[in-house]
Design a protein around this motif. Structure first.
Motif, PDB file in Angstrom:
ATOM      1  N   LEU A  35       2.467  -7.246   0.979  1.00  5.34           N
ATOM      2  CA  LEU A  35       1.201  -7.248   0.256  1.00  5.34           C
ATOM      3  C   LEU A  35       0.327  -6.121   0.781  1.00  5.34           C
ATOM      4  CD1 LEU A  35      -0.916 -10.225  -0.900  1.00  5.34           C
ATOM      5  CD2 LEU A  35      -2.024  -8.443   0.458  1.00  5.34           C
ATOM      6  N   VAL A  37      -3.583  -4.446   0.848  1.00  5.50           N
ATOM      7  CA  VAL A  37      -5.021  -4.631   0.631  1.00  5.50           C
ATOM      8  C   VAL A  37      -5.668  -3.255   0.598  1.00  5.50           C
ATOM      9  CG1 VAL A  37      -7.150  -5.700   1.455  1.00  5.50           C
ATOM     10  CG2 VAL A  37      -4.937  -6.825   1.883  1.00  5.50           C
ATOM     11  N   HIS A  61      -4.286 -10.874   9.480  1.00  2.00           N
ATOM     12  CA  HIS A  61      -3.108 -10.768   8.611  1.00  2.00           C
ATOM     13  C   HIS A  61      -2.254  -9.579   9.045  1.00  2.00           C
ATOM     14  CE1 HIS A  61      -4.061 -13.951   5.839  1.00  2.00           C
ATOM     15  NE2 HIS A  61      -5.240 -13.436   5.571  1.00  2.00           N
ATOM     16  N   ALA A  64       0.200  -7.633   6.603  1.00  2.00           N
ATOM     17  CA  ALA A  64      -0.252  -6.870   5.436  1.00  2.00           C
ATOM     18  C   ALA A  64      -0.348  -5.386   5.751  1.00  2.00           C
ATOM     19  CB  ALA A  64      -1.613  -7.386   4.974  1.00  2.00           C
ATOM     20  N   VAL A 108      -4.229  -6.458  -3.394  1.00  2.00           N
ATOM     21  CA  VAL A 108      -5.570  -7.038  -3.424  1.00  2.00           C
ATOM     22  C   VAL A 108      -6.562  -5.886  -3.334  1.00  2.00           C
ATOM     23  CG1 VAL A 108      -7.256  -8.472  -2.205  1.00  2.00           C
ATOM     24  CG2 VAL A 108      -4.880  -9.237  -2.408  1.00  2.00           C
ATOM     25  N   VAL A 298      -7.104 -12.964   0.793  1.00  2.00           N
ATOM     26  CA  VAL A 298      -5.708 -12.544   0.932  1.00  2.00           C
ATOM     27  C   VAL A 298      -4.793 -13.754   1.018  1.00  2.00           C
ATOM     28  CG1 VAL A 298      -4.070 -11.352   2.456  1.00  2.00           C
ATOM     29  CG2 VAL A 298      -6.307 -10.330   1.980  1.00  2.00           C
ATOM     30  N   ALA A 302      -1.870 -14.563  -1.644  1.00  2.00           N
ATOM     31  CA  ALA A 302      -0.481 -14.694  -1.220  1.00  2.00           C
ATOM     32  C   ALA A 302       0.122 -16.008  -1.713  1.00  2.00           C
ATOM     33  CB  ALA A 302      -0.382 -14.606   0.300  1.00  2.00           C
TER      34      ALA A 302
END
Length: 316
Positions: A35, A37, A61, A64, A108, A298, A302
């Motif tokens: 993922l 961001v 996180h 990420a 995101v 986030v 997810a």
């Protein structure tokens, strides 16, 4: 595209837009994360405005990848024709950045101030990506419309602004010199407008003022017209389909909390966060609280992503 390593925790990328503008991009965290961001800065700021939030978010996180980049005409990105200094172009720039740094996988988007306006514009321009490529959105100290109707934004309607823009077009070098002097004279007013009534460290103030001073007068002035007419309220309904964070400072004089309240009312199940005492520069003032809110976003994104990514390994 060219890539150069700055240090072990940062990867520098240069993204060339379709009109030939080189955008300075920085990646942090895992190179091939599940993922991504993307943190998008505001008017007259740059990537460094996210430093404390970014670092706190990566601690929460570590699985990420976090991407920051400088808008055209800002920071280390190249200058461009003033005719391209508008929010629609920033939406297209964001799309081209994503195509390079996150061509696959869920994303995101989180924008502060003009960065939030860029995100809303992107949502309107690429609606088909919402819920597929874009799985979460954060809007921080921003507005969907009516910037000239409340707070310091009312100054956008003052004829002096039009005169200022005309002067910049006629004599940009002279006005750039005047801008440096004006920044010193009006520094107390700017601090009040951006930081509310909370005491902020000298380090934060120095960083914010340096970023403002480094932005050219042409960039600063050209975007003002876009703010006056900005209206992306139609994009808000689309955000009801994905996890959305709307965050503001209670003492924000640039984009008063009424803007955030209105956006939250238009987005189903939005996470609305108002931080007491903080001003427009809430990401400087309260980075831990901002990072905590983004971390929740986030996590939600997810969990609600496509089934094959439901087990996304992000340490909360």
């Amino acid at each position: 595209m060219s890539i150069s390593m700055a240090h072990s925790d940062e990867r520098r990328v240069s993204v060339s837009t379709s009109d030939g503008v080189q955008l300075a991009v920085r990646e942090y965290g895992r190179r091939y994360a599940d993922l991504t961001v993307v943190l998008i800065h505001g008017h007259c700021l740059r990537t460094e405005s996210w430093t404390d939030v970014r670092d706190a978010l990566l601690r929460k996180h570590p699985g990420a990848k976090v991407v920051c980049y400088d808008h055209r005409g800002h920071g280390d990105s190249a200058a461009a024709s003033r005719q391209t200094y508008n929010i629609e172009q920033l939406g297209r720039d964001l799309h081209e950045v994503l195509d390079v740094v996150a061509p696959t996988g869920p994303v995101v988007l989180v924008g502060h101030s003009m960065g939030g306006m860029t995100v809303l514009t992107y949502v309107g321009q690429y609606r088909h990506e919402i819920g597929t490529r874009i799985v979460g959105v954060g809007l921080i100290a921003t507005a969907a419309s009516g910037l000239a109707d409340a707070g310091f934004g009312r100054l956008l309607r003052n004829p002096i602004i039009s005169g200022f823009q005309a002067a910049v077009r006629r004599a940009p070098r002279l006005m750039q010199h005047a801008k440096v002097l004006a920044c010193k004279v009006f520094a107390p007013v700017v601090r009040t407008a951006e930081f509310g009534d909370r005491k902020v460290s000298q380090r934060v103030l120095a960083l914010a003022e340096a970023m403002h001073n480094a932005t050219s007068i042409v960039t600063m002035a050209s975007f003002l017209s876009a703010f006056k007419t900005f209206d992306r309220t139609a994009a808000l309904a689309t955000l009801s389909t994905i996890p959305t964070l709307i965050l503001c400072g209670a003492a924000d004089l640039m984009t008063p909390p009424s803007h955030s309240v209105a956006m939250a009312a238009a987005v189903d199940y939005a996470d609305f966060v108002q931080i007491d005492g903080a001003g427009h520069s809430v990401i400087f003032e309260q980075p831990a609280q901002v990072a905590e809110a983004i971390a929740r976003l986030v996590g939600r994104a997810a969990r609600t992503d496509r089934p094959e990514r439901a087990q996304l390994a992000l340490a909360a």
